[in-house]
Design a protein around this motif. Sequence first.
Motif, PDB file in Angstrom:
ATOM      1  N   GLN A   1      30.214  21.304  39.058  1.00  0.00           N
ATOM      2  CA  GLN A   1      28.939  21.831  38.604  1.00  0.00           C
ATOM      3  C   GLN A   1      27.721  20.976  38.925  1.00  0.00           C
ATOM      4  N   CYS A   2      27.804  20.102  39.914  1.00  0.00           N
ATOM      5  CA  CYS A   2      26.584  19.406  40.353  1.00  0.00           C
ATOM      6  C   CYS A   2      25.659  20.423  41.025  1.00  0.00           C
TER       7      CYS A   2
ATOM      8  N   PRO B   1      36.507  18.816  47.583  1.00  0.00           N
ATOM      9  CA  PRO B   1      37.499  19.309  46.635  1.00  0.00           C
ATOM     10  C   PRO B   1      37.235  20.683  46.001  1.00  0.00           C
TER      11      PRO B   1
END
Length: 272
Positions: free
Chosen positions: A46-47, A79
């Motif tokens: 969630q960056c 990832p």
Amino acid sequence: MTTTGQGLGNVAPGTTVSVEMDGQPVAVANVDGTLYAFDDYCTHRQCLLSEGTLAGTVVSCGCHGSQFDVTTGAVLRGPAKMPLSTFKVEIVDGELRLDIIEKAAEAVEQPASPAVAAAAPAAASPTPAVEAEVALAHVPLFSGLPAVSLQTLQALCFRRTFRPDEVIVEEGRTGNGCYVVVSGRVEVVRGLPDRPQVLATFGPGEPFGEMALLGDWKRTASVVAIEETTCIGIDRWVFLAFLRREPELAVRMLQLVAQRLVDTNQRLSASA
Ligand code: FES
């Protein structure tokens, strides 16, 4: 549904900005004069992708290096495993308009390393990802969430195996997330190590530590593995970012807190 974003300003070629759509951050990238809009939250942890880098049609997350194709939302490098939602962009009377595009970009299969592939059993049953998703679906807090939300949530979880007698969470320490038992059993114990009092036993599909998802309060009891136990867990900051995208889950969370208050009041009244 068409929604107007606010605060677009100028998006210079080769750059990305963040705008709001229905309260959610959406990234808008300018690739050689064409605008592409996509979910601003990286599907890994969630960056904000608008704070990453844009090279051609590829946006790279500044946190752990996931890459996405801004034209389709597809994952190009992990990832991250889940694709981004993408939006149709229009400029109407100088105002940015965004439409959700009905599409389902496929997640890129993350190739297992040769060592992992060699060690993998020929016909594993069932895969860890399915186990984790099933475990999440059993958590009352998450039950009823659409499958796509559960998949997103599951992708945000970590997974850990604990030895027998290993303390998973410790009474009095600040909690930073919630766990769900995937296999094995745990005991909820108060008063360790001198005066242990077992309060409950949890097995597969049962969660513990949910309140730590909302604030950095101290754990009210320890949780100890009583056999080899595998749990999935989610950190608070990851969960809170997810919650901002799932209003239905936010309402469920409020109901859970209200129920806990009612239970506490009833216990206090009964012991008065
Ligand atoms: S949060 Fe984007 S790659 Fe980890």
